[in-house]
Structure formats: structure tokens, C-alpha cells
Design a protein around this motif. Sequence first.
Motif, PDB file in Angstrom:
ATOM      1  N   ASP A 103       0.727  -1.222  -0.078  1.00 13.60           N
ATOM      2  CA  ASP A 103      -0.113   0.092   0.092  1.00 13.60           C
ATOM      3  C   ASP A 103       0.740   1.513  -0.192  1.00 13.60           C
ATOM      4  O   ASP A 103       1.861   1.152   0.518  1.00 13.60           O
ATOM      5  CB  ASP A 103      -0.925  -0.046   1.230  1.00 13.60           C
ATOM      6  CG  ASP A 103      -1.894  -0.964   1.078  1.00 13.60           C
ATOM      7  OD1 ASP A 103      -1.947  -1.594   0.254  1.00 13.60           O
ATOM      8  OD2 ASP A 103      -2.762  -1.234   2.098  1.00 13.60           O
ATOM      9  N   GLN A 136      -3.427  -1.269  -2.163  1.00 12.41           N
ATOM     10  CA  GLN A 136      -4.322   0.028  -1.862  1.00 12.41           C
ATOM     11  C   GLN A 136      -3.317   1.270  -1.906  1.00 12.41           C
ATOM     12  O   GLN A 136      -2.529   1.322  -1.551  1.00 12.41           O
ATOM     13  CB  GLN A 136      -5.350  -0.202  -0.843  1.00 12.41           C
ATOM     14  CG  GLN A 136      -5.861  -1.575  -0.494  1.00 12.41           C
ATOM     15  CD  GLN A 136      -6.720  -2.381  -1.616  1.00 12.41           C
ATOM     16  OE1 GLN A 136      -7.358  -1.541  -2.418  1.00 12.41           O
ATOM     17  NE2 GLN A 136      -6.572  -3.214  -1.616  1.00 12.41           N
ATOM     18  N   GLY A 156      -4.940  -2.572  -6.173  1.00 14.19           N
ATOM     19  CA  GLY A 156      -6.232  -2.712  -5.405  1.00 14.19           C
ATOM     20  C   GLY A 156      -6.808  -1.228  -6.023  1.00 14.19           C
ATOM     21  O   GLY A 156      -7.005  -0.932  -7.113  1.00 14.19           O
ATOM     22  N   GLY A 157      -7.637  -0.756  -4.871  1.00 15.52           N
ATOM     23  CA  GLY A 157      -8.210   0.584  -4.967  1.00 15.52           C
ATOM     24  C   GLY A 157      -7.585   1.735  -4.756  1.00 15.52           C
ATOM     25  O   GLY A 157      -6.781   1.820  -4.065  1.00 15.52           O
ATOM     26  N   TYR A 163      -8.521   5.289  -2.747  1.00 17.90           N
ATOM     27  CA  TYR A 163      -9.616   6.007  -1.751  1.00 17.90           C
ATOM     28  C   TYR A 163      -9.078   7.401  -1.390  1.00 17.90           C
ATOM     29  O   TYR A 163      -8.216   7.474  -0.694  1.00 17.90           O
ATOM     30  CB  TYR A 163      -9.671   4.966  -0.694  1.00 17.90           C
ATOM     31  CG  TYR A 163      -9.832   3.308  -1.028  1.00 17.90           C
ATOM     32  CD1 TYR A 163     -11.199   3.074  -1.407  1.00 17.90           C
ATOM     33  CD2 TYR A 163      -8.900   2.532  -1.009  1.00 17.90           C
ATOM     34  CE1 TYR A 163     -11.455   1.797  -1.876  1.00 17.90           C
ATOM     35  CE2 TYR A 163      -9.128   1.241  -1.324  1.00 17.90           C
ATOM     36  CZ  TYR A 163     -10.512   0.977  -1.701  1.00 17.90           C
ATOM     37  OH  TYR A 163     -10.699  -0.444  -2.181  1.00 17.90           O
ATOM     38  N   GLY A 183      -7.165  -1.580 -10.146  1.00 11.71           N
ATOM     39  CA  GLY A 183      -7.699  -2.841  -9.876  1.00 11.71           C
ATOM     40  C   GLY A 183      -9.072  -3.090  -9.004  1.00 11.71           C
ATOM     41  O   GLY A 183      -9.790  -4.003  -9.403  1.00 11.71           O
ATOM     42  N   GLU A 184      -9.318  -2.218  -8.505  1.00 11.70           N
ATOM     43  CA  GLU A 184     -10.729  -2.300  -7.644  1.00 11.70           C
ATOM     44  C   GLU A 184     -11.322  -0.936  -7.791  1.00 11.70           C
ATOM     45  O   GLU A 184     -11.454  -0.466  -9.288  1.00 11.70           O
ATOM     46  CB  GLU A 184     -10.280  -2.496  -6.247  1.00 11.70           C
ATOM     47  CG  GLU A 184      -9.682  -3.903  -6.024  1.00 11.70           C
ATOM     48  CD  GLU A 184      -9.666  -4.085  -4.610  1.00 11.70           C
ATOM     49  OE1 GLU A 184     -10.066  -3.294  -3.569  1.00 11.70           O
ATOM     50  OE2 GLU A 184      -8.767  -5.193  -4.016  1.00 11.70           O
ATOM     51  N   SER A 185     -11.652  -0.207  -6.946  1.00  8.77           N
ATOM     52  CA  SER A 185     -12.656   1.126  -7.138  1.00  8.77           C
ATOM     53  C   SER A 185     -11.824   2.073  -6.995  1.00  8.77           C
ATOM     54  O   SER A 185     -10.710   2.267  -6.366  1.00  8.77           O
ATOM     55  CB  SER A 185     -13.908   0.958  -5.885  1.00  8.77           C
ATOM     56  OG  SER A 185     -14.612  -0.131  -6.431  1.00  8.77           O
ATOM     57  N   GLU A 209     -12.560   5.645  -5.126  1.00  9.94           N
ATOM     58  CA  GLU A 209     -13.764   6.109  -4.257  1.00  9.94           C
ATOM     59  C   GLU A 209     -13.539   7.418  -3.653  1.00  9.94           C
ATOM     60  O   GLU A 209     -12.362   7.681  -3.202  1.00  9.94           O
ATOM     61  CB  GLU A 209     -14.119   5.243  -3.364  1.00  9.94           C
ATOM     62  CG  GLU A 209     -14.384   3.848  -3.410  1.00  9.94           C
ATOM     63  CD  GLU A 209     -14.761   3.081  -2.164  1.00  9.94           C
ATOM     64  OE1 GLU A 209     -14.789   3.467  -1.014  1.00  9.94           O
ATOM     65  OE2 GLU A 209     -14.882   1.691  -2.353  1.00  9.94           O
ATOM     66  N   GLU A 267     -11.478  -1.095 -12.415  1.00  7.82           N
ATOM     67  CA  GLU A 267     -12.175  -2.388 -12.403  1.00  7.82           C
ATOM     68  C   GLU A 267     -13.460  -2.489 -11.674  1.00  7.82           C
ATOM     69  O   GLU A 267     -14.379  -3.275 -11.841  1.00  7.82           O
ATOM     70  CB  GLU A 267     -11.128  -3.441 -12.074  1.00  7.82           C
ATOM     71  CG  GLU A 267     -10.118  -3.882 -12.772  1.00  7.82           C
ATOM     72  CD  GLU A 267     -10.278  -4.390 -14.152  1.00  7.82           C
ATOM     73  OE1 GLU A 267     -11.761  -5.137 -14.310  1.00  7.82           O
ATOM     74  OE2 GLU A 267      -9.879  -4.382 -15.244  1.00  7.82           O
ATOM     75  N   GLY A 268     -13.611  -1.594 -10.689  1.00 12.88           N
ATOM     76  CA  GLY A 268     -14.881  -1.723  -9.677  1.00 12.88           C
ATOM     77  C   GLY A 268     -15.429  -0.049 -10.131  1.00 12.88           C
ATOM     78  O   GLY A 268     -15.731  -0.017 -11.147  1.00 12.88           O
ATOM     79  N   ASN A 269     -15.881   0.452  -9.060  1.00 16.30           N
ATOM     80  CA  ASN A 269     -16.595   1.449  -9.096  1.00 16.30           C
ATOM     81  C   ASN A 269     -15.923   2.983  -9.077  1.00 16.30           C
ATOM     82  O   ASN A 269     -14.907   2.811  -8.641  1.00 16.30           O
ATOM     83  CB  ASN A 269     -17.746   1.688  -8.082  1.00 16.30           C
ATOM     84  CG  ASN A 269     -18.522   0.516  -7.629  1.00 16.30           C
ATOM     85  OD1 ASN A 269     -19.213   0.075  -8.703  1.00 16.30           O
ATOM     86  ND2 ASN A 269     -18.830   0.161  -6.557  1.00 16.30           N
TER      87      ASN A 269
END
Length: 563
Positions: A209, A232, A257-258, A260, A278-280, A282, A304-306
Motif C-alpha cells: 500500500d 491499495q 487494489g483501489g 480511496y 484494480g478495484e474502485s 472512491e 475494475e470497480g466503481n
Amino acid sequence: MRAGIALDLTPPVPASSGEPSPPHDREITAEIIASLLLQPPPPEPGVVSHLHIIGATITGKLQLAYATVEIPVTMVDCHFAEPAELSDASLRTLNLTGCLLPGLNADRLKVEGDLVLRRTTSGTVSLFRADIAGDMWLTEADLTAAGTAHALQAPQLHVGGGLYARSVTATGGLNLWGAQAFTLDVSASRLSNPTHAALRCDGLRLAQDLLCTRASVDSGGVSLFGATIGGQCWFNDADIHSTTGWAINAPSVGVGGGVYGRGMTAQGGVNLFAATIGESLELAGCTLTAHHNHALRAPGARIEGNLQLHNGATVTGDISLPRADVRATLLLSGSAFTGSTIDLNHATVGALDMTSLNTLPSVLDLRAATIGRINDSAASRPPRIELDGLTYQDLRPVLPAHQRLAWLDRGDSYNPLPHERLAAYYRQLGHDNDARAVQLARHRKRRSHLRPLARLWGHLEDLTVGYGYRPGRAFVSLFALTAAVAIVFAARPPQANRIGGPGFQPVAFALDLVLPILDLGQEQSFIPSSETAWVAWTGAIAGWLLATTIIAGLTRRLSRSGH
């Protein structure tokens, strides 16, 4: 040292009748320390040699360049009179917790264990291409650079463990260009640089991270160009300002990851051009202020996410996502936009949710976008919406055509594709009446862009058959025209043009005039008087026009039904 016991020179608390020991009683020359490190005395049996000094004042310059030190070095709360020179040195471990230094030159330093600079106060710390096999600790350090240089100069630094710099104050910022570490934590730190990125991490490689939670960047921003972050990326409640460029500049960043940034402030915008997440992503409740008109710039980004920009987010400037790929939901509900264009030109989005917006953006550009589902409301539609080439699978809520048509009327120019797509959507739902209403609206909108003669013909098609989507009008028009002609000639019958012909029938005569394909023998057998000749001509011409219009409209209707 031989016994492995620390030498504590911390001045004692003064007694009521005495004074603390004078500073010179705590002084140790740098030459003595260097000599002890380079040629340490043999340890006592069962003891590991360890240089451990507390509270000393180190006079002179500590010269250990190119040296190899075989014993651990710990110097706590010591005061160095001159910068320490450790370039190209090799050490087991180095702990300078709480020390005060004018500077630390340690380019290409190699440390087999940890490098500890906790609570250290120093001028510029230089660790270019240094190799720290263990962890590196900068927690609560206070670093100050001269001029516009970085306070920590550590390009291509390699840290086998984590680089922990929580609550650091770095006037000049941190330069970690091309550095590698397991994780990087600068949470609650305060960084600034008037001309360069205050946290420069271009090409940074982290196995896990990046933590910037509650970090404060007064000027200079954060640069992550081409960085690779395996875990992340945390910017929650961070306050990042830049007076010279982007608040967060991260083109081509790769995050496993995401990302944030809940509650984050980015004064200078966020640049995620061609980023891979790879994720959101946010950004709920964040505050984004534009750099060169862009509050969030992410052309070609893949998420890949929101992508969540909701829950009280405040955006001043454009949201630019052309060619971006958001696999899940782009969530904009509950946000406030000022002077914003939301650009999704050629973007691919799983779902777009903008059911409620506190303040509307100026423009929503969906040209050539591919969106699985669109959730919106009449109150959340911007004044201008570009829909040319937009494809979608679902619209929520399902609204009648007259409400959705207001959505289509907000573009700058006429294009048939948005109407065709909406009509196909209604046909897919089995709402044929709504589909016909959309197609009729398409022709009416097209008509306003035609030349006067073509526009007149369009009005006639609309009036008579509703461009083929109101077939009932054709029978009404035929009935009205036939009835009018029949009433006129029933009152003023025409003269027979031959003896022995059929008897006059007003309705049959009117049908003969109005319908060019019909021959009931009435038109050939009777001649209107001079007073009613114009009615006959008008009826015949109107019949031809009506028949042509009906055929054109019904042909169009059948053609569309076939598709």
C-alpha cells in the motif's frame, strides 16, 4: 561498547542547589566515533559489540564514506555539529532516533538491517540509490531543505521492508523518484515545495500500500507518474494543494487494489490519464478544484470497480473520462458541480448513476459512450446533453416517451441516432406506442432543419399520417376531403356530358376525384360548372398529395417495422 552497554550522556535533571553538566562534558569528536566504528575493540565474551550513544554532542564531521562498519550503530538524541558523511558506506544497522543534524549525505548507502531516523531533525537527507534491506523509519522526523530542493533526496532508493514516514514534516518535500519498497506510509505528514512536487514518487514501485491518509501538502502536490502500487492507495481526508500544477499527478499509474480519497481536498485537480486501478476509485465527499479546467482527468483510465464521486463531493471544473473503462458504476449522485463538463466521450461504463445532484454540471457528453444502465431523473439532467452515438441497455426509471424525449432535446444539433436508440429500447420493452412517439418526434425535429419546401411537405406528412406512425389520420383525412367534395357537388350537381350515362351520385363523384386509383365512372360522365370547377381541381390535387403522402408514410412505417 565492549560490554554492549549504552553510553548515556544525557544531562541529569539539575538538583535544587546545582546546575546541569556543561555541554563540553558531553562532547565526543567525530574522529573518535569513526575510529571506534572502523576498528572496534574486541567484545567481552558472550557480548556483541554495539556502538550505542545517548545525548552526546558530536563535534567535527563524521566521515564514514566508503567505510564498512561491522557493528550496529545507535545514536539517540545526539547533536551533530556538521553534516554526517555516509556515502557508499556499508553498515549493519543505523539508528539516529531524535538526533539533530545539519544534514545527512548517504548516497548509495547499504544497510543490512533497518535505517531509523525517528524524530530526527535534519537538513537535507540524501539517500540516492541507497539500499536498505530492512525497514526505513522516518516517523515524526523534521526535515528542512535549503532553497527549492527536496528535504529527502532519495531517487532510486531501495527498501526491502516498509518506508514509514508518518507525521513527518518535510519543508522541501520528499523525492522518491524510482524508489522501491514494500509499502510507503506518509500518513499525517506535512509536506511542501514551492516549485516541485512535494511528494515526488514518479516510477515508484510498492509491493503493497501507499498510505497518505490525513497528509497535508501545502504546495507542490503529489506526483505518481508511472508508479506501480501492488496494494491499495489511501488518500482519505488528505489535504493536497498545488500552486504550480496538479494536486495529484498520476498518469499511467498502476494500482493493484483501489484508490480511496474519501473526504480528500485536491486544490489543483487529479490527473489519472491512462491509469489502471484494480478495484474502485472512491472519492466520496471530496473537494476537487480544477487545474487547467480539469478537476478529474482520466482519459483512457481503466477502473475494475466503481468510480464513486458522490455523498457530498464538491467539484469545480471538468470531469474528463473520454475512452475510460469503468467496469462497475460511475456514481455521481449527491454531488455538486460548478462550471463542469462531464466528458464520457467513447467511454465504457457498467452503470451511470446520477439520480440526484446537488448542483448540475453544465454539460454531459455521452457521445459514442457505451453504458449498461443509466439511472437519472428529470431534475438531475444538465442543461446540455450530447447523446450522438450513445448505446445503452437499460434506463431507470422506465418513463413514458414524452418524459424521455426531453432528455433527447438537450443536444446542440440534430442527429437521428439517439431517437433510433430510444425507440429500439421501447420496442425491446414491448412499449410500441412509446417507440412510435419517439420516431414521430425524430421526424419533427428533423423537419426543423430542412429547406422551406421540404419542411412544408413534412408538415403535410405529419398532418395527414403522422409520418406513418399515426395511420388513423389517413382515414380521417380521406373522409374529411371526400365529405367536403361530396357536400359541394350535392348542392351544385355537375352537368352530364352524355345521354344515357349513369345517374349522378355525389359520394361516388367525390371518391372518383379524390382517389386517383379509383374509377367509378362518375368523373368521366359529369362536368362541374364554372362555379365548382375549382373544387374539383382542388379535390383532385389534394387527393394526389394525400395518396402520395400516405404511401410514403406507410412505406416508411413498414420499413422500420421490418428492422
